[in-house]
Design an enzyme around this catalytic site. Structure first.
Site, mmCIF file in Angstrom:
data_model
loop_
_atom_site.group_PDB
_atom_site.id
_atom_site.type_symbol
_atom_site.label_atom_id
_atom_site.label_comp_id
_atom_site.label_asym_id
_atom_site.label_seq_id
_atom_site.Cartn_x
_atom_site.Cartn_y
_atom_site.Cartn_z
ATOM 1 C CE1 TYR A 168 38.341 45.236 36.240
ATOM 2 C CE2 TYR A 168 37.377 47.375 36.736
ATOM 3 C CZ TYR A 168 38.377 46.447 36.921
ATOM 4 O OH TYR A 168 39.400 46.724 37.777
ATOM 5 C CE1 TYR A 198 40.974 43.912 41.488
ATOM 6 C CE2 TYR A 198 41.153 45.860 42.876
ATOM 7 C CZ TYR A 198 41.198 45.272 41.629
ATOM 8 O OH TYR A 198 41.473 46.044 40.524
ATOM 9 C CG ASP A 214 45.635 46.950 49.111
ATOM 10 O OD1 ASP A 214 45.438 48.179 49.151
ATOM 11 O OD2 ASP A 214 45.441 46.254 48.093
ATOM 12 C CE LYS A 244 39.337 51.631 44.463
ATOM 13 N NZ LYS A 244 40.171 50.435 44.656
#
Ligand SMILES: *Cc1c(COP(=O)(O)O)cnc(C)c1O
Length: 427
Positions: free
Chosen positions: A19, A147, A241, A270
């Site tokens: 990014y 996302y 998610d 994560k």
């Protein structure tokens, strides 16, 4: 080119950052070590970490229990294929996950990243219907503000404004992206879409309670109840998610617990290894798993990342789950929520502040617009904190083990930067 040459450093000018426009004028910081909730840079500076390395390091860095588990496993067997063979760390972790997840979310498929865990969930959902003899249920419904990753299939279910739909239109599969049913109008619109199109839908996917990378947007648990109800009535699988929200971040071990809703498939990554190693899991309920049991080899789930269930990563994750069992992590999250609520609330009346919101160990100050992102980031580093604002959001997602004094340094840094207008372009 002159600007890119400024990036050059011994052995460091070959790295392509995520990014990041690589034609940048300032070289990135170089991290040397981590300890507790601090990042120590090569030049000796210390930064208090408000991000926990993209929300992963929930116990702080270098937790001795996790480090010891990884070291032990390294001596025994750093890696072995999971094809045709199993091993203790993967068996133990799948059992530990099935135990701490609600309901019959009992069947764990490992991969190495959140994006791949979501890809697997989508594939699982599509094949679920095929294996049950229902062809044509292949499309996915996702929600604006969402996302779900950066790979091709997951890009197509991210928010169209934020994801790369636009750039990649024509390449990505077309999916349904709807507003979450927060208002009654949005609920009615969602139901109309389901009435028209559920025949070609395999699943709907949502980040429960908090849409993270899409803007740290919160929604009430009742929205998840509505989705469960719609999924049941219109024969569509429900995927949560929880790559971001899983493992205590929202105040409960999993966000779905706050709604009392059990999805058909859940994705985790994560904080799974406490921020130590790359690992992800796609966990299915029994009826999903059962749809793959058959005399027909083609009904099997045809997926298998080379490093799936890596023993080092599984050992790290098992040690992390032990910490959740034996340490007061959720109480620490409640305390962090209280402190952030109290301290960040002070930002509410500053000029340009649009909203202040806290859920669990997620604290958000939303401002009208961040005109100069680089200046704001530099201001944070100058005040000794690692905070990574994006779009118009300044957020804190600290380790659950962060002490009050450190957390207050972070919240003060946010307050000071917003008050000083550090997000503004200098004239
Ligand atoms: C970060 C994230 C992903 C993608 O995970 P990666 O490990 O970066 O591929 C997917 N879903 C959610 C909700 C995330 O926050």
């Amino acid at each position: 080119m002159e600007v890119t040459r400024l990036m050059a450093r011994p052995g460091g000018n070959h790295l392509w950052l995520p990014y990041t426009q690589m034609q940048i004028t300032a070289p990135p910081l170089t991290a040397a070590r981590t300890t507790g909730t601090k990042i120590i840079l090569e030049d000796g500076r210390h930064l208090d970490d408000g991000v926990a390395s993209w929300w992963t390091a929930c116990h702080g860095y270098n937790h001795p229990d996790i480090a010891a588990a990884v070291r032990r496993q390294l001596d025994d067997m750093p890696h072995i294929m999971l094809g045709g063979m199993v091993h203790r760390p993967a068996l133990a972790l799948s059992e530990a996950l099935a135990t701490c997840l609600p309901g019959d979310l009992d069947h764990v498929f490992f991969s190495e990243s959140g994006s791949v865990a979501v890809e697997v969930a989508l594939k699982m959902a599509i094949q679920y219907w095929l294996n049950r003899g229902q062809t044509g249920k292949t499309r996915i419904l996702s929600f604006t503000g969402g996302y779900h990753g950066d790979t091709q299939a997951t890009m197509a279910i991210c928010d169209p404004e934020e994801g790369m739909h636009h750039l990649f239109s024509g390449v990505l599969p077309r999916q349904y992206v709807q507003p979450l049913p927060v208002t009654s109008e949005d609920e009615a619109a969602l139901e109309r879409l389901l009435q028209q199109s559920s025949d070609n839908m395999a699943a709907m996917i949502v980040e429960p309670l908090v849409q993270g990378a899409g803007g740290m947007i919160f929604h009430p648990p009742s929205v998840l109840k509505k989705l469960r109800d719609f999924a049941d009535r219109y024969n569509v699988l429900l995927i949560f998610d929880e790559v971001f929200t899983g493992f205590g971040r929202t105040g409960t071990m999993f966000a779905c617990e706050q709604a009392g809703v059990i999805p058909d498939i859940i994705t985790l990554s994560k904080a799974l290894t406490g921020g130590t190693m790359a690992l992800a899991a796609t966990v299915a309920r029994r009826h999903v798993f059962d749809a793959f049991l058959s005399d027909d080899p083609k009904a099997a789930l045809m997926h298998g990342p080379t490093f799936m269930g890596n023993p080092l990563a599984c050992a790290a994750a098992c040690a992390s789950l032990e910490l959740f069992r034996h340490q007061p992590r959720l109480a620490q999250v409640r305390k962090i929520a209280e402190i952030m609520q109290r301290e960040l609330e002070k930002c509410r009346d500053l000029p340009n502040v649009r909203d202040v919101r806290v859920m669990g160990a997620i604290g958000v100050v939303e401002i009208a617009a961040i005109e100069d992102m680089n200046r704001l980031k530099a201001a944070f580093i100058a005040s000794g904190v690692w905070i990574r604002p994006f779009r118009n959001i300044i957020y804190l997602t600290p380790a659950f083990t962060m002490d009050e004094a450190t957390l207050c340094r972070l919240t003060s840094a946010v307050y000071d930067a917003v008050q000083a207008g550090a997000f503004r372009k200098l004239p």
